[in-house]
Structure formats: C-alpha cells, structure tokens
Design an enzyme around this catalytic site. Structure first.
Site, PDB file in Angstrom:
ATOM      1  N   ASP A  22       0.825  -1.207   0.000  1.00  0.00           N
ATOM      2  CA  ASP A  22       0.000   0.000   0.000  1.00  0.00           C
ATOM      3  C   ASP A  22       0.862   1.262   0.000  1.00  0.00           C
ATOM      4  OD1 ASP A  22       0.902  -0.225   2.566  1.00  0.00           O
ATOM      5  OD2 ASP A  22      -1.045  -0.018   3.535  1.00  0.00           O
ATOM      6  N   SER A  23       2.192   1.087   0.062  1.00  0.00           N
ATOM      7  CA  SER A  23       3.108   2.223  -0.141  1.00  0.00           C
ATOM      8  C   SER A  23       2.879   2.831  -1.527  1.00  0.00           C
ATOM      9  CB  SER A  23       4.564   1.773   0.010  1.00  0.00           C
ATOM     10  OG  SER A  23       4.829   0.656  -0.809  1.00  0.00           O
TER      11      SER A  23
ATOM     12  N   ASP B 261      -1.299  -6.072  -0.329  1.00  0.00           N
ATOM     13  CA  ASP B 261      -1.534  -5.486   0.996  1.00  0.00           C
ATOM     14  C   ASP B 261      -3.012  -5.244   1.258  1.00  0.00           C
ATOM     15  OD1 ASP B 261       0.547  -5.119   2.746  1.00  0.00           O
ATOM     16  OD2 ASP B 261       1.173  -3.193   1.920  1.00  0.00           O
TER      17      ASP B 261
ATOM     18  N   LYS C  59      -1.295  -9.536   2.819  1.00  0.00           N
ATOM     19  CA  LYS C  59      -0.500  -9.130   3.997  1.00  0.00           C
ATOM     20  C   LYS C  59      -1.343  -8.196   4.851  1.00  0.00           C
ATOM     21  CE  LYS C  59       3.216  -6.208   3.607  1.00  0.00           C
ATOM     22  NZ  LYS C  59       2.739  -5.010   4.323  1.00  0.00           N
TER      23      LYS C  59
ATOM     24  N   GLU D 120      -1.242  -5.698   8.355  1.00  0.00           N
ATOM     25  CA  GLU D 120      -0.414  -5.032   9.362  1.00  0.00           C
ATOM     26  C   GLU D 120      -0.995  -5.250  10.758  1.00  0.00           C
ATOM     27  OE1 GLU D 120       0.336  -0.912   8.565  1.00  0.00           O
ATOM     28  OE2 GLU D 120       1.159  -1.326   6.577  1.00  0.00           O
TER      29      GLU D 120
ATOM     30  N   GLU E  14       9.369  -4.419  10.228  1.00  0.00           N
ATOM     31  CA  GLU E  14       9.794  -3.126   9.670  1.00  0.00           C
ATOM     32  C   GLU E  14      10.328  -2.214  10.773  1.00  0.00           C
ATOM     33  OE1 GLU E  14       7.018  -1.355   6.948  1.00  0.00           O
ATOM     34  OE2 GLU E  14       8.129   0.542   6.882  1.00  0.00           O
TER      35      GLU E  14
HETATM   36  O1  KIV Z   1       3.637  -1.205   1.527  1.00  0.00           O
HETATM   37  C1  KIV Z   1       4.823  -1.576   1.544  1.00  0.00           C
HETATM   38  O2  KIV Z   1       5.625  -1.219   0.669  1.00  0.00           O
HETATM   39  C2  KIV Z   1       5.269  -2.444   2.624  1.00  0.00           C
HETATM   40  C3  KIV Z   1       6.735  -2.727   2.731  1.00  0.00           C
HETATM   41  C4  KIV Z   1       7.448  -1.533   3.220  1.00  0.00           C
HETATM   42  C5  KIV Z   1       7.020  -3.910   3.568  1.00  0.00           C
HETATM   43  O3  KIV Z   1       4.471  -2.890   3.390  1.00  0.00           O
END
Ligand code: KIV
Length: 262
Positions: free
Chosen positions: A42-43, A81, A110, A112, A179
């Site tokens: 989600d970055s 994500d 994934k 969090e 992280e």
């Molecule tokens: O969203 C992302 O890029 C991440 C990584 C930094 C692990 O979760």
C-alpha cells in the site's frame, strides 16, 4: 516460489528476497529477474499517487494495481496489501477485501498488526488464503506512532513485539515482515518463530529482506533512511535520458533517417 517454499527457505537458511511492484511495466522487468516475491504494497499510495501516507490506499486501488502486476509477472509469487482499516470493520468487510485482492491476482495477502485481529487472521488462513503478517513500524498506524519511528526499543515494547510475532505465527501466517526494529530484536524474533521473517530496516539476521523498488533504484535521491541501500541511481538515469531526447529533438538529430519510414 509458492507458499510452501517460504518454510523450506527458512529451514535451509536460504534468504528470501522481496521488492514492491505496483504496475505492469516494472512487473514485466521483475518477472525476468531472480527476485523471489513481489509485494503490491500500500506504499503505492505514496510512491505512485503522491499521498503523504499509506492510509489513502483502499481496496479498489490495491486491486487495480494487483491486476496490472499479475498481468506483467504471472509467474511470480505476488503478495497484496490489505489497505488501511480493511481488516478492522468486521469479518464480512475484511473477507470481501481479501476476495477482491485474491481475485485481482494476488497469491497471498498481507495484514499489518496483530492486536485485535488474531481470530480474523486465523479465519483468512482457514479459508485457504496464504497470509503474511507485518509488525514493527506498521505504516498504516503512523499517526498512532507519532511519525515514522523505530519500534520495539524499550524492553516492554520488545516483549510485546515478540508476543505478537508468536501470535502471528500461531494464527497460521506463512511469513512475517518486520519493519524498522532494532537488529538484535529482529534476530530474536526470527529465532523464536518457525515462519520466515522478512526485514526492512530490521538488520541482517532476518530470514529475508524487502525494499521498496523505487527506493532501492534511487528514484528519489533525497530519500535515504539509514536502512536503505541505493542499488542504482535511477533518478539520474531517467533524467539524463529525457534531457538527451529533449536536446536531440531541439537540434533535429532525432529521429535519424534510419529511424524514419520511407
Ligand atoms: O507497503 C509496503 O511497501 C510495505 C513494505 C514496506 C514492507 O508494506
């Protein structure tokens, strides 16, 4: 690479590599590299859309990018994500989000954090969806953390992180992203659970490493946190190529005869 290989790689002390991937053209490049795993993180809300944090990603946006990556790299293991709050609004909404990401082409999702969602995590795994955990500096909680800060520095916070990692493994996750935690703590976590840890800013003793593709390619030369290594100077490569095209266009030396139709 499939979900079972993660366990084998940990057992054999064979480190796992993962990079973020958000679009079709970079997926096509990554498909032809040796990288083990792609993360549609989600970055992308920040890197691709210019938002200040990852809280601006939603399920539709994640699914759109996952589809593009799956078209570009159909042979790679793709993790998608779960975006901000998608796992916190009840089972049905969470499972709808999981369905959307998996049907977009992800091989795993994934999530969090751990607190308050162990049952949901177990349910996702029991539903046949491979699940990756993410602890430490979980960027969706950046406002709660008061900024992008290294996590787990105090004894209490370290103990809490160890317990959460245990809970993530017990819930059935196949891997865990750590992280921005002190290297010693990441090493302790990695030794204490039997699923692989994949670190970013978590030192050398995790079972694998993940970086944001644009960061490792040096696309933003001003972004250089301590943990980041630039593997290329992408900003200069792109800007020099574009400036050369600009100059050659202005001087009439592009296109040449050989680049023109008769
Ligand atoms: O969203 C992302 O890029 C991440 C990584 C930094 C692990 O979760």
């Amino acid at each position: 690479m499939n979900v079972l290989d993660f366990q084998t790689r940990k057992r054999d002390r064979d480190k796992i590599s993962m990079v973020t991937c958000y679009d079709f053209w970079s997926a096509q490049i990554l498909a032809r590299t040796d990288i083990d795993c792609l993360l549609v993180g989600d970055s992308l809300a920040m890197v691709m859309h210019g938002h200040e944090s990852t809280v601006f990603a939603d399920v539709d946006l994640m699914a759109l990018h996952i589809k593009a990556v799956a078209r570009g790299a159909p042979g790679k293991f793709i993790v998608g994500d779960m975006p901000f709050l998608a796992a916190r609004k009840g089972l049905e909404i969470a499972m709808n989000a999981v369905q959307a990401l998996m049907q977009a082409g992800a091989n795993a999702v994934k999530i969090e954090g751990e607190a308050g969602q162990k049952e949901l995590m177990a349910h996702i795994v029991e539903s046949g969806v491979p699940l990756m955990g993410h602890l430490g500096l979980t960027p969706q909680s950046v406002h709660g953390f008061g900024g992008h800060k290294v996590q787990g520095r105090s004894d209490r916070a370290a103990e809490q992180l160890l317990q959460s990692a245990q809970a993530v493994a017990e819930a059935g996750c196949f891997a865990l992203v750590l992280e921005c935690v002190p290297a010693q703590l990441a090493a302790r976590v990695s030794r204490s659970i039997d699923i692989p840890t994949i670190g970013i800013g978590a030192g050398p003793e995790t079972d694998g490493q993940v970086l944001v593709l644009h960061d490792m390619l040096g696309m933003n030369p001003d972004f250089k946190p301590k943990f980041l290594r630039h593997y290329a100077n992408g900003f200069d490569v792109v800007s020099q190529a574009v400036n050369r095209f600009h100059e050659e266009t202005r001087h009439g030396c592009f296109p040449a005869k050989s680049e023109s139709y008769a």
